[in-house]
Structure formats: C-alpha cells, structure tokens
Design a protein around this motif. Sequence first.
Motif, mmCIF file in Angstrom:
data_model
loop_
_atom_site.group_PDB
_atom_site.id
_atom_site.type_symbol
_atom_site.label_atom_id
_atom_site.label_comp_id
_atom_site.label_asym_id
_atom_site.label_seq_id
_atom_site.Cartn_x
_atom_site.Cartn_y
_atom_site.Cartn_z
ATOM 1 N N THR A 334 0.810 -1.215 0.000
ATOM 2 C CA THR A 334 0.000 0.000 0.000
ATOM 3 C C THR A 334 0.844 1.265 0.000
ATOM 4 O O THR A 334 0.312 2.358 -0.112
ATOM 5 C CB THR A 334 -0.910 0.019 1.242
ATOM 6 O OG1 THR A 334 -0.083 -0.090 2.426
ATOM 7 C CG2 THR A 334 -1.896 -1.138 1.215
ATOM 8 N N SER A 335 2.168 1.126 0.122
ATOM 9 C CA SER A 335 3.023 2.306 0.230
ATOM 10 C C SER A 335 3.125 3.027 -1.107
ATOM 11 O O SER A 335 3.403 2.407 -2.140
ATOM 12 C CB SER A 335 4.421 1.892 0.715
ATOM 13 O OG SER A 335 5.325 2.956 0.614
ATOM 14 N N LEU A 336 2.913 4.340 -1.094
ATOM 15 C CA LEU A 336 3.063 5.129 -2.314
ATOM 16 C C LEU A 336 4.524 5.176 -2.745
ATOM 17 O O LEU A 336 4.818 5.211 -3.944
ATOM 18 C CB LEU A 336 2.531 6.542 -2.077
ATOM 19 C CG LEU A 336 1.022 6.663 -1.835
ATOM 20 C CD1 LEU A 336 0.648 8.114 -1.570
ATOM 21 C CD2 LEU A 336 0.237 6.134 -3.030
ATOM 22 N N GLU A 337 5.425 5.182 -1.775
ATOM 23 C CA GLU A 337 6.850 5.198 -2.103
ATOM 24 C C GLU A 337 7.244 3.940 -2.863
ATOM 25 O O GLU A 337 7.962 3.998 -3.867
ATOM 26 C CB GLU A 337 7.676 5.309 -0.827
ATOM 27 C CG GLU A 337 9.182 5.384 -1.058
ATOM 28 C CD GLU A 337 9.971 5.407 0.234
ATOM 29 O OE1 GLU A 337 11.165 5.751 0.179
ATOM 30 O OE2 GLU A 337 9.394 5.085 1.285
ATOM 31 N N VAL A 338 6.731 2.789 -2.421
ATOM 32 C CA VAL A 338 7.019 1.535 -3.117
ATOM 33 C C VAL A 338 6.369 1.528 -4.489
ATOM 34 O O VAL A 338 6.956 1.068 -5.473
ATOM 35 C CB VAL A 338 6.543 0.338 -2.273
ATOM 36 C CG1 VAL A 338 6.763 -0.967 -3.029
ATOM 37 C CG2 VAL A 338 7.272 0.308 -0.946
ATOM 38 N N ALA A 339 5.139 2.045 -4.579
ATOM 39 C CA ALA A 339 4.445 2.081 -5.871
ATOM 40 C C ALA A 339 5.211 2.926 -6.880
ATOM 41 O O ALA A 339 5.331 2.558 -8.050
ATOM 42 C CB ALA A 339 3.027 2.620 -5.684
ATOM 43 N N ARG A 340 5.731 4.061 -6.438
ATOM 44 C CA ARG A 340 6.528 4.893 -7.352
ATOM 45 C C ARG A 340 7.812 4.182 -7.754
ATOM 46 O O ARG A 340 8.236 4.243 -8.907
ATOM 47 C CB ARG A 340 6.846 6.231 -6.689
ATOM 48 C CG ARG A 340 5.673 7.195 -6.618
ATOM 49 C CD ARG A 340 6.132 8.594 -6.259
ATOM 50 N NE ARG A 340 6.736 8.627 -4.926
ATOM 51 C CZ ARG A 340 6.064 8.910 -3.818
ATOM 52 N NH1 ARG A 340 4.768 9.169 -3.876
ATOM 53 N NH2 ARG A 340 6.672 8.933 -2.651
ATOM 54 N N PHE A 341 8.433 3.503 -6.787
ATOM 55 C CA PHE A 341 9.681 2.791 -7.077
ATOM 56 C C PHE A 341 9.464 1.687 -8.099
ATOM 57 O O PHE A 341 10.294 1.476 -8.993
ATOM 58 C CB PHE A 341 10.245 2.219 -5.777
ATOM 59 C CG PHE A 341 11.503 1.413 -5.949
ATOM 60 C CD1 PHE A 341 12.728 2.036 -6.147
ATOM 61 C CD2 PHE A 341 11.466 0.026 -5.915
ATOM 62 C CE1 PHE A 341 13.885 1.287 -6.298
ATOM 63 C CE2 PHE A 341 12.610 -0.721 -6.060
ATOM 64 C CZ PHE A 341 13.825 -0.091 -6.254
ATOM 65 N N LEU A 342 8.337 0.985 -7.995
ATOM 66 C CA LEU A 342 8.058 -0.148 -8.881
ATOM 67 C C LEU A 342 7.297 0.253 -10.135
ATOM 68 O O LEU A 342 6.970 -0.602 -10.952
ATOM 69 C CB LEU A 342 7.253 -1.209 -8.126
ATOM 70 C CG LEU A 342 7.948 -1.845 -6.912
ATOM 71 C CD1 LEU A 342 7.002 -2.795 -6.205
ATOM 72 C CD2 LEU A 342 9.215 -2.574 -7.339
ATOM 73 N N SER A 343 7.016 1.529 -10.297
ATOM 74 C CA SER A 343 6.232 1.964 -11.456
ATOM 75 C C SER A 343 7.034 1.908 -12.743
ATOM 76 O O SER A 343 6.455 1.892 -13.834
ATOM 77 C CB SER A 343 5.718 3.390 -11.232
ATOM 78 O OG SER A 343 6.803 4.296 -11.095
ATOM 79 N N ARG A 344 8.350 1.899 -12.654
ATOM 80 C CA ARG A 344 9.180 1.801 -13.862
ATOM 81 C C ARG A 344 9.112 0.374 -14.381
ATOM 82 O O ARG A 344 9.402 -0.577 -13.662
ATOM 83 C CB ARG A 344 10.622 2.184 -13.556
ATOM 84 C CG ARG A 344 10.804 3.616 -13.066
ATOM 85 C CD ARG A 344 12.276 3.869 -12.759
ATOM 86 N NE ARG A 344 12.524 5.236 -12.372
ATOM 87 C CZ ARG A 344 12.451 5.684 -11.119
ATOM 88 N NH1 ARG A 344 12.110 4.840 -10.140
ATOM 89 N NH2 ARG A 344 12.705 6.938 -10.829
ATOM 90 N N GLU A 345 8.760 0.213 -15.625
ATOM 91 C CA GLU A 345 8.586 -1.114 -16.210
ATOM 92 C C GLU A 345 9.902 -1.629 -16.787
ATOM 93 O O GLU A 345 10.818 -0.862 -17.092
ATOM 94 C CB GLU A 345 7.509 -1.084 -17.302
ATOM 95 C CG GLU A 345 6.128 -0.704 -16.783
ATOM 96 C CD GLU A 345 5.086 -0.770 -17.867
ATOM 97 O OE1 GLU A 345 5.457 -1.086 -19.011
ATOM 98 O OE2 GLU A 345 3.904 -0.517 -17.576
#
Length: 635
Positions: A334-345
């Motif tokens: 649920t972390s936004l920081e993790v989501a941004r980190f993993l958003s790069r494909e």
Amino acid sequence: MTPPPPQPPPSGPNPAADSAADPRPGPGPLVVLFGATAGALGQDLGSDETDLILLVWQVVEPRSRQVGTLHKSLVRAEAAALSPQCREASGLSADSLARAEPLDKVLQQFSQLVSGDVALLGGGPYMLCTDGQQLLRQVLHPEASRKNLALPDTFFSFYDLRREFHVQHPSTRPARDLTVATMAQDLGLETDATEDDFGVWEVKTMVAVILHLLDGPSGQLFSKPEVVKQKYETGPCSKADVVDSETVVRARGLPWQSSDQDVARFFTGLNIARGGVALCLNAQGRRNGEALIRFVDSEQRDLALQRHKHHMGVRYIEVYKATGEEFVKIAGGTSLEVARFLSREDQVILRLRGLPFSAGPADVLGFLGPECPVTGGADGLLFVRHPDGRPTGDAFALFACEELAQAALRRHKGTLGKRYIELFRSTAAEVQQVLNRYASSPLLPTLTAPLLPIPFPLAAGTGRDCVRLRGLPYTATIEDILSFLGEAAADIRPHGVHMVLNQQGRPSGDAFIQMTSAERALAAAQRCHKKAMKERYVEVVPCSTEEMSHVLMGGTLGRSGMSPPPCKLPCECPRGLGKKEASHRPPTPPSRPPQHSFPLRQQLCIPLQHCSQLPGCPLPPPRLPTTQGQPLNST
C-alpha cells in the motif's frame, strides 16, 4: 482399433493459380502438428517430464483447401526408456530412437521442410495448429529450456484445434474433453481402417476436421491464436487487487538463491501474469524456498499443477493450489513510495543487504560504480527503514537491463566502509514483503516479553549479584553455559539460568545468571568476560536482579537507562490455561529457594515457555500474547 481418417482432396497441378482463381477468405497456411513423448500420452502429455520422441506434421492451405506432404520424424531422447503406454501405442523401440536425430536437428529440418511446403502452396506466413495445448506448452517449451535451445518464433503462437472446434460446435462437450477421434465422430467423418502408423492417423484426421470446419458457417475460425509469452514481465501488486484463486499455485522446494526469472523459467510455456511471481520470505527476511505464482487464467494454472515434482536443476519442485488472498498477502503493498519505485517497467531489481546505517544514496551509487548505473540515479534506490525512520541496512536498486544487473552482482560481498555488502536478485513481491514487514513491526527492539509469566518471583534489589551474557551462539544450551562458566557454575543459585528469547521465540544470544552474591558475580565476570564459546567471544558483565527482571519482562537496557516493558504480564493463570491446567503448574517457590540435594544441573530453571516441550509436561503449547507494545518514552 482407432478409425482411420478420410482422405483429403488431392492437390492441383498449380495451387497458386487455383488460389488466385478462388480467393475464398480464410487464415494463412496452417501446419498441423502432432507429437509424442516417451511417457504419458493424451491429456497427461508432458506431465511426467519425459523427452519428445516423435513429430508428425502436414501443411494445409485453408483458402485453396490444398494440403502438402505429410512428414514424420523421430527424435532422439536422452532417456531412451519408453513407458508401456507409449511402447504399445507407437510400436517404437529404444534402438530406433537411439539412431534418431537430436531435437535441435529435428527442429531445423522441420523449419526447412515447412518453408518448402508453404512455398509450394502459395507462400505467406504460417501458423501451427495442434490438438490441445500440451504439446507446445508442456513438452516443447520446457524441453527446449532444459536443453538451452532457442525455439523459432513460430512456436510462440498457435491455434488449438479443440477450441476452434468448440467455437463452431459449442453444444457438444467442453473443449478440454475433446479428442481427435471425438471431433471426427461428432462431424460424422468417414475414416479408413487401414491406417495404423502412430501419429499419421492423428494428423490426417486433424486435417480433415480443419477442412470441414472451414466449410462451416462460422467466420471466427482461426482468427485468435494462442500466445506463449517469451518473457516474464515484472510489476507491482496492490493489496486492493482482487486475484482469482483459480489462477494461483504455490511452488515449494526452490533453491534459496532462485529469482523470479528462475521460477518463470521453470514454468516456461505457461503465461504468468505481470508481476505474478512472489518469492516468500521467512521471519528473518530471507527466502524460504517457496513462491506463489499467478497465471493469466485457470487453464494455465491447471497445466502448472501438472508440473508437480518436475525438476529445477537437481531439485524437484512441489506445486500445489493456492488462493488469491495468499498471493495478495505476499505480493501486495500500500506504500506510495514503493508504488513509485516499482512503477518503472522492464527493470531488473537487486537487493543490497548489510549497508552501514549511515549510508546514503551517494554512498550506494559510489559503491556500485559508474560501470553499472542505477536507473534514475538516487531515484532508483529504495532504502528500507523501521517505522521510526531508523535504517535497517537493506536497500533495493533498479537497473535498466540484465547486463547492468550482472555487472552489479559482481560487487557481491564488496566492502562499503568497514562492511561487506551482499547483493541478490529480487522481485517486486519481495520489495513489498520487506517493506510490509518493517512497516508493521513494533517500535520496540527485538527483545520482548516472555511468552508466559516467570514461574517464580524474582527478588527485587539493586545489588549486582547477577551476570549478563551477551553474544551467545544461537545454538547454545544450558549445558554449554555451565561448561563456559567452569568453576563459577558452582556459585549459581537454583533456578538461576534465564535464556532471553526474541519476538519470534528464538534465542536472542543473551542470558542472565543469578549468582549467590555480588562478589561471586564480579568474580565470574572477571574470569569469563570475552571468553570463547563455539568460536564466538561472549561478554560477561555484572548486573542487578532488578535489571535482569526488567529485561525478562520485555524491557531493554541501554546507555540511557532502562526502557519500560511493553505490557504487564498476568501474575496468576496465563491466558489460554484453565484451572485444570494451571493446577499442574509447580508451586511458586520463595524468593530465595532452599538448597536441594539433587545435582545443580537439575536445579536450573527452564523458562515456562519451554516447559511444554519437555516429556511428560501437562501444559499445552504456549500461545503468543496479542497485546501491542507501546512506543518507548524518550529520555
């Protein structure tokens, strides 16, 4: 005996001219393909991990209704033993297979012969057509992966004749229950009883079924091919996602160093959902040899279950059903920081472990060096922290390609400052797990309250008549402590050895010893301080009974003084024990127990959380308390 197929119409003298004169709509050339392994056949094809031994194929031109030459090729198998089912159905022997060409040579011949036949029938791109999914997904792709063979692109898309038949005849039986014989029977095709060559009958019958379907009313035939994914796609998963339980399996027995790409290779031929490999971690944050895998549909999941006890290297892997809730619990975040980190494909993720607590982005980038740049520089690094912001020594880094990740892995166990750094391949699911674990951990240090109350009261006092042992091996026992103390063991009070456990109920490396006097405690500390136990030096320092009791109740000792325990423990019957069980507990001894005549080793105290593990103990196994710790007060 299986009924033979009808004879397809003969090809004309000029197929290209016939096709131009009769331009009926339809797909491009189809290569009807049949194969068999040395083991199971039919629906279980490929489930026993045996090698391919036979390929039979024939080209069909749907628009002109012309067919090419039928070809049959044996394939040399590494394990030449044939199953009784295969030997009876095929009539082949181990000697005939030993003289056959290996798989790579057969595939080269296949491509050359198919290209020639397609050119004779008018040319154009061709597509494979098989009876079911097993031949390509469960046999050819896994075997090519095991033998490090690169399959041509034509083997990554195909038509499933069962599904095409079910499109035009949906009222018959489910597609997975169809066979070549039942399709011919449902269409009322006449067959020739003289054809008994294994594989040839199947291909000729499939060709006849295809030609009959093309003359039917449906215009949706052979328009949506099946696709085999060539590459596993990484990506994040949110805890809000709903995952179908019919698409998830659990793989058990993986090598601890396995990455998500290794797991995807084990299931090669099957389509794993984006970000669908979640490696499971143990309580210490290390991989435990299990993974949850999410597939694109239930059919792929069912094929994955057939790979139960297939091999990854020399290890066999167990495959079981799992639920969508289990997958989201492991892979979701649920972390936004993790989501941004993993958003790069299309990024390769590496995990760094053992970083100095003072290390920042510049230090990590300098450690990796310019030859393996991190994607986005500092933005491509994710540091793992405790809820109060303290660093854990772990971080994750993104790399744009496999070559850069390999270059970074060569820095494994390189030094940063005075610490060596470990680098491992990681996954998006592992990033989520590690961050979730630290985000949900309490702010208290790892020393926590014992699982059950101390079985006797500790006399309060500020006299330093106890010693604290720090740095014990995790495998140390009470006997090891007695041997370590030597002559000082004779000065230990009865019930005077207390092992300290961490949050997971495992030894923390600390212990407290109650001595008969402060002088004896000081003498033991001076004699045994930094003495070795199993190749580890152990610190032995005097302390008071109050300090010992404070730690055993869940508090901590620091340079700034004592920190309070997370909660007060019940002093009577522990939670979960009834009066009957509590009546079996030993009576509470006085604060200073009397001396006994039995040996000292029998007088030593085993904490009550271990009592239920002893033979003959009437107490049930203890349960972890459900109380939540309170944040530490600043001093």
